[in-house]
Design an enzyme around this catalytic site. Structure first.
Site, PDB file in Angstrom:
ATOM      1  CE1 TYR A   1      -0.611   0.811  -4.383  1.00  0.00           C
ATOM      2  CE2 TYR A   1      -1.903  -0.480  -5.947  1.00  0.00           C
ATOM      3  CZ  TYR A   1      -1.704   0.007  -4.674  1.00  0.00           C
ATOM      4  OH  TYR A   1      -2.581  -0.315  -3.683  1.00  0.00           O
TER       5      TYR A   1
ATOM      6  CE  LYS B   1       0.411   3.738   0.990  1.00  0.00           C
ATOM      7  NZ  LYS B   1       1.168   4.382  -0.075  1.00  0.00           N
TER       8      LYS B   1
ATOM      9  CG  ASP C   1      -0.821  -9.669  -0.345  1.00  0.00           C
ATOM     10  OD1 ASP C   1      -1.180 -10.847  -0.570  1.00  0.00           O
ATOM     11  OD2 ASP C   1      -1.494  -8.665  -0.654  1.00  0.00           O
TER      12      ASP C   1
HETATM   13  C1  F6R Z   1      -4.447  -1.796  -0.966  1.00  0.00           C
HETATM   14  C2  F6R Z   1      -4.883  -2.944  -1.752  1.00  0.00           C
HETATM   15  C3  F6R Z   1      -6.225  -2.907  -2.386  1.00  0.00           C
HETATM   16  C4  F6R Z   1      -6.116  -2.883  -3.921  1.00  0.00           C
HETATM   17  C5  F6R Z   1      -7.500  -2.769  -4.584  1.00  0.00           C
HETATM   18  C6  F6R Z   1      -7.420  -2.848  -6.113  1.00  0.00           C
HETATM   19  O1  F6R Z   1      -3.146  -1.993  -0.480  1.00  0.00           O
HETATM   20  O2  F6R Z   1      -4.181  -3.909  -1.917  1.00  0.00           O
HETATM   21  O3  F6R Z   1      -7.011  -1.837  -1.910  1.00  0.00           O
HETATM   22  O4  F6R Z   1      -5.323  -1.778  -4.317  1.00  0.00           O
HETATM   23  O5  F6R Z   1      -8.333  -3.823  -4.151  1.00  0.00           O
HETATM   24  O6  F6R Z   1      -6.767  -4.013  -6.465  1.00  0.00           O
HETATM   25  P1  F6R Z   1      -6.595  -4.507  -7.990  1.00  0.00           P
HETATM   26  O7  F6R Z   1      -5.939  -3.378  -8.718  1.00  0.00           O
HETATM   27  O8  F6R Z   1      -5.747  -5.722  -7.855  1.00  0.00           O
HETATM   28  O9  F6R Z   1      -7.967  -4.808  -8.499  1.00  0.00           O
HETATM   29 MG    MG Z   2      -1.734  -6.293   2.789  1.00  0.00          MG
HETATM   30 MG    MG Z   3      -2.613  -6.913  -0.801  1.00  0.00          MG
END
Ligand code: F6R
Ligand code: MG
Ligand code: MG
Length: 370
Positions: free
Chosen positions: A230, A233, A15
């Site tokens: 974190y 995923k 990603d």
């Molecule tokens: C799951 C994922 C998204 C982010 C969520 C919060 O793998 O990438 O669900 O965890 O959109 O993202 P932030 O913390 O960047 O606002």
């Molecule tokens: Mg992804």
């Molecule tokens: Mg992502």
């Protein structure tokens, strides 16, 4: 470099930024990656195919250099870096997110990208299925691999085809303790299930037929374990060979007609049903999901990728998609409660511990005599 006539398929993903939020890879990024890989065809690569699922850029490459080849991994890394630069200029969301290292060293494993590679001698005709998932973890493949290669109710070939009748060997990785073990099926089926039924920790890495023919390979990289924090995923990939003494294409994709509950979805912190979709629907929407999987089908011809056929772009998978939507409604109704939210030990690898740190000083001891 491996000079044998064997062919290697490398599927490497990361990603490197998307829009809006964590939903979809930009078409200009896909074009850029495709161009960079095309330039390597005829030298490093035989053929290449670039696609995406959700926010993950997917590089499928064929060559004759074996698994873990430095130059192939460096090509993938440089492609991700160039695309991440572009994503930064475009202010795409999470630009460069999965590139956890400043400089390339030997192998992309441990640097953020996910890797599935498979090396084999081309048979008279060799079908290959490339699976790519977003908003879930590598262990999500465990259920499906078990069904394909060990469950005669899914794969009648295990009963009917003498070439498959002896069964398969599964290599399982313990991603927390960094150790591995092999199980032979059908005789060690229960031992295999004792581990792979816990997919957050035990992940099927390879499957071979008992005579040594390689059948499947997955990515097992766990981003949070690499980064120590974190970072979304892991969004795994998987390569599966089919037919002529291996499960038929239809036996390989049949397990996806069950709406299996996987870990991932919103903030990598929720259980949700895995939805098989065609490329047109390979974007994450509701609650940053639901977790999605695509399957691109190819025939390999002297290392050339003929195809793809978009396997889940088919009304035969409408019913499972309906069930996924029903399950998504049901699980979403639980809001922040388990079992929609992951169990506490899995939440250790999300942003919840940061919230707990803020609240740490508010706790008071309860007297023993309470
Ligand atoms: C799951 C994922 C998204 C982010 C969520 C919060 O793998 O990438 O669900 O965890 O959109 O993202 P932030 O913390 O960047 O606002
Ligand atoms: Mg992804
Ligand atoms: Mg992502």
């Amino acid at each position: 470099m491996n000079c044998m006539a064997k062919i290697t398929i490398s599927l490497i993903k990361a990603d490197i930024g998307s829009l809006p939020g964590h939903s979809h890879t930009h078409s200009l990024i896909l074009e850029k990656a495709a161009k960079l890989l095309k330039e390597a065809e005829g030298t490093l690569l035989i053929d290449s195919f670039v696609t995406h699922v959700g926010d993950d850029l997917q590089l499928l490459m064929t060559h004759r250099r074996g698994e873990d080849d430095r130059d192939i991994h460096e090509l993938a890394w440089n492609t991700f870096v160039a695309c991440a630069e572009m994503a930064k200029e475009m202010k795409l969301y999470g630009a460069g997110q999965d590139l956890l290292s400043d400089a390339f060293s030997c192998n992309v494993k441990g640097m953020g990208p996910g890797v599935a590679e498979i090396e084999f001698e081309e048979r008279k005709s060799d079908p290959l299925l490339a699976f790519m998932a977003d908003k879930t973890e590598p262990g999500a493949w465990n259920f499906f691999l078990y069904k394909m290669f060990a469950d005669p109710f899914n794969t009648p070939g295990l009963v009917i085809d003498p070439q498959m009748h002896d069964g398969f060997i599964f290599e399982v990785h313990d991603v927390k303790m960094k150790r591995k073990i092999r199980f032979r099926t059908p005789e060690e089926t229960y031992s295999l299930l004792a581990y792979i039924g816990a997919p957050s920790r035990y992940v099927v890495k390879y499957v071979w037929r008992k005579d040594g023919l390689i059948a499947a390979s997955t990515s097992t990289q766990r981003l949070s374990l690499i980064a120590g924090r974190y970072v979304g995923k892991d969004d795994p990939v998987m390569l599966v060979r089919a037919q002529s003494g291996l499960p038929a294409v239809g036996e390989v994709i049949e397990p996806f007609a069950t709406p299996v509950i996987v870990a991932g979805w919103m903030r990598g912190s929720h259980h949700g049903p895995l939805m098989p979709v065609g490329l047109m629907d390979a974007k994450c929407t509701r609650f940053d999901g639901p977790p999605r999987v695509i399957c691109m089908g190819f025939q390999i011809n002297e290392g050339k990728l003929l195809g793809p056929t978009d396997m889940f772009d088919d009304p035969a998978y409408d019913r499972v998609r309906d069930k996924v939507n029903d399950l998504a409604d049901y699980l979403r109704a639980h809001g922040p409660f388990e079992p929609h939210r992951l169990s506490l030990d899995e939440m250790e690898y999300t942003t919840l511990p940061d919230v707990e740190k803020q609240l740490k000083g508010r706790w008071e001891n309860i007297p023993e005599t309470w």
